[in-house]
Design a protein around this motif. Sequence first.
Motif, PDB file in Angstrom:
ATOM      1  N   SER A  17       0.809  -1.230   0.000  1.00  0.00           N
ATOM      2  CA  SER A  17       0.000   0.000   0.000  1.00  0.00           C
ATOM      3  C   SER A  17       0.836   1.270   0.000  1.00  0.00           C
ATOM      4  CB  SER A  17      -0.928   0.013   1.215  1.00  0.00           C
ATOM      5  OG  SER A  17      -0.186   0.152   2.419  1.00  0.00           O
ATOM      6  N   PRO A  20       1.612   3.954  -5.316  1.00  0.00           N
ATOM      7  CA  PRO A  20       0.351   4.160  -6.047  1.00  0.00           C
ATOM      8  C   PRO A  20      -0.113   2.908  -6.779  1.00  0.00           C
ATOM      9  CG  PRO A  20       1.850   6.005  -6.403  1.00  0.00           C
ATOM     10  CD  PRO A  20       2.636   4.955  -5.685  1.00  0.00           C
ATOM     11  N   ARG A  23      -1.564   0.460  -4.219  1.00  0.00           N
ATOM     12  CA  ARG A  23      -2.875   0.905  -3.731  1.00  0.00           C
ATOM     13  C   ARG A  23      -3.956   0.655  -4.775  1.00  0.00           C
ATOM     14  NH1 ARG A  23       0.407   4.996  -1.404  1.00  0.00           N
ATOM     15  NH2 ARG A  23       0.076   6.460  -3.135  1.00  0.00           N
ATOM     16  N   SER A  24      -3.607   0.862  -6.031  1.00  0.00           N
ATOM     17  CA  SER A  24      -4.578   0.638  -7.104  1.00  0.00           C
ATOM     18  C   SER A  24      -4.971  -0.834  -7.187  1.00  0.00           C
ATOM     19  CB  SER A  24      -3.988   1.112  -8.436  1.00  0.00           C
ATOM     20  OG  SER A  24      -4.909   0.913  -9.488  1.00  0.00           O
ATOM     21  N   ALA A  27      -7.137  -1.720  -4.177  1.00  0.00           N
ATOM     22  CA  ALA A  27      -8.486  -1.158  -4.301  1.00  0.00           C
ATOM     23  C   ALA A  27      -9.354  -2.034  -5.193  1.00  0.00           C
ATOM     24  CB  ALA A  27      -8.411   0.260  -4.861  1.00  0.00           C
ATOM     25  N   CYS A  57      -6.344   4.875   1.318  1.00  0.00           N
ATOM     26  CA  CYS A  57      -7.131   6.068   0.981  1.00  0.00           C
ATOM     27  C   CYS A  57      -6.266   7.270   0.618  1.00  0.00           C
ATOM     28  CB  CYS A  57      -8.046   6.433   2.150  1.00  0.00           C
ATOM     29  SG  CYS A  57      -9.338   5.210   2.473  1.00  0.00           S
ATOM     30  N   GLU A  60      -6.186   7.584  -3.591  1.00  0.00           N
ATOM     31  CA  GLU A  60      -6.829   6.544  -4.407  1.00  0.00           C
ATOM     32  C   GLU A  60      -8.341   6.746  -4.326  1.00  0.00           C
ATOM     33  OE1 GLU A  60      -7.640   3.884  -6.941  1.00  0.00           O
ATOM     34  OE2 GLU A  60      -5.498   4.155  -6.465  1.00  0.00           O
ATOM     35  N   SER A  62     -10.976   5.416  -5.722  1.00  0.00           N
ATOM     36  CA  SER A  62     -11.879   4.272  -5.570  1.00  0.00           C
ATOM     37  C   SER A  62     -11.924   3.801  -4.121  1.00  0.00           C
ATOM     38  CB  SER A  62     -11.453   3.130  -6.490  1.00  0.00           C
ATOM     39  OG  SER A  62     -10.130   2.719  -6.209  1.00  0.00           O
ATOM     40  N   SER A  63     -10.791   3.840  -3.429  1.00  0.00           N
ATOM     41  CA  SER A  63     -10.765   3.463  -2.008  1.00  0.00           C
ATOM     42  C   SER A  63     -11.472   4.515  -1.163  1.00  0.00           C
ATOM     43  CB  SER A  63      -9.320   3.298  -1.536  1.00  0.00           C
ATOM     44  OG  SER A  63      -8.711   2.177  -2.145  1.00  0.00           O
TER      45      SER A  63
END
Length: 469
Positions: A17, A20, A23-24, A27, A57, A60, A62-63
């Motif tokens: 996480s 980027p 995280r993507s 998510a 978060c 991102e 979407s998160s």
Amino acid sequence: MAPKQDEETLESLLEASKTPEGRSRLAASGAVATTLRHISVSSPLTLPYLRLLRNLCAGEISSQDSFIDLSGSDTLASILLPSAVSVEVLRAGIQVLGNVVLAGEVHRAAVWVRFFPDGFLCLARVREREVCDPLCMVIDTCCSGVGGRRRLEELCGTDSGLRILQEIIKTALKAGYQEEWLEWLLFKACVEEQRFLSFFLTLSSSEDSNTNLDISLTDIFKPELLNTQHAFLLDILSKCLTERPKEVTVSGKFALEILEILKMIYNIVDFTTQVNTAIPTGSPAIDLFGYSLLILRDICAWEDASPTETDKDSLVNLLLDEGLLDFVLSRLEELEPPAIVRKSMVTEDNSSPVELEKRVCPYKGYRRDLVSVIGNLLHRRKRVQDKVREKQAILLLLQQCVVDEENPYLREWGLLAVRNLLEGNEDNQKELAELELKEPITPPEISGLGLKVEVDEATRRAKLVNISG
């Protein structure tokens, strides 16, 4: 899954996480929903899961959307608001909210509805810097953007909202603060929203009392109600004006309220006892007096007055109309002269310095601050230049162009004030040129060298001669 496997899995998720790309991917796999299910007061892994959620978060969308859709604010409230958890848990949870509210209006509105006012008040009462800093970030961000003005009005226009700000002040006073969010939040509330007076009065009230938001300062001002919170507030506002002059806006209402405080505080400050400490001195009255001067100094420095000075509603003209120049000149005149000037003021037989019934500086740098306000007021303002001459205060300003241990940088501010006094003003230049030394003055430092000062009869200028001669 065994506890050890849980920890190992969580560590790998935390590592992923941090980027980027990671995280993507997380998510897309529904990591926010999974993480929220693992967060509970009883779980020993709540802190690392909160840190994972915070990372998920971070930028991102979407998160951030999933957090709102899954009622993440309610989940975090169940963890944070009892405030019986560790500071680390509180900080991580508030940081999650901070990353979520950065996403936009929908996210800010959802967090605000869940936490204002009781949730924010509960967190503001945690006397820890690690909690105060991210909390200020969340509140300040919620009060920005499309719906921010409405929420700012709720924060500043209600007793419960002002109480949140007061608790934040108390925490910052006790625990300190490291990030600039506190400064931005207080400046936005007090100056941009023009709620300074309401908040200032709130700081005088007890925790259980309500503040009359329509009352004026003169109606209820009492010296015994002053406390370190008032001084701390003005210290922060002064810092914002000094460090970020191009990023903030000041109203005439705020400027006049500061001037009103300055005048009222003057009546309770002790000018009979020399204090060799710069502000903050620990005395609320003295500190308020000093910070008010600094704020007015910076306000006067902002406005680069035009030669015509046609804007009657400018901040400086408003302050001048309310007597700022008269006030600071009178305060400077009633002070005993700087030390080096006092030593020069000897009796006719040069036996000892003249004893003057004058006031002393209530804090180190007070004289310099007075001169700095005058110097900024004089800049390209003929109205002010002429008034200084009419009040026969040119010589008074000249006396400030000396080195003074009690007032660092007094000489520099004095020279600036004299330069601004003379710039483009022929009448002032003429009067200064006509000033003559009426009688010889010999400072002890000079007499100790076997010299004395005499006035040349032809040029009317001072010269040094041997005492024996």
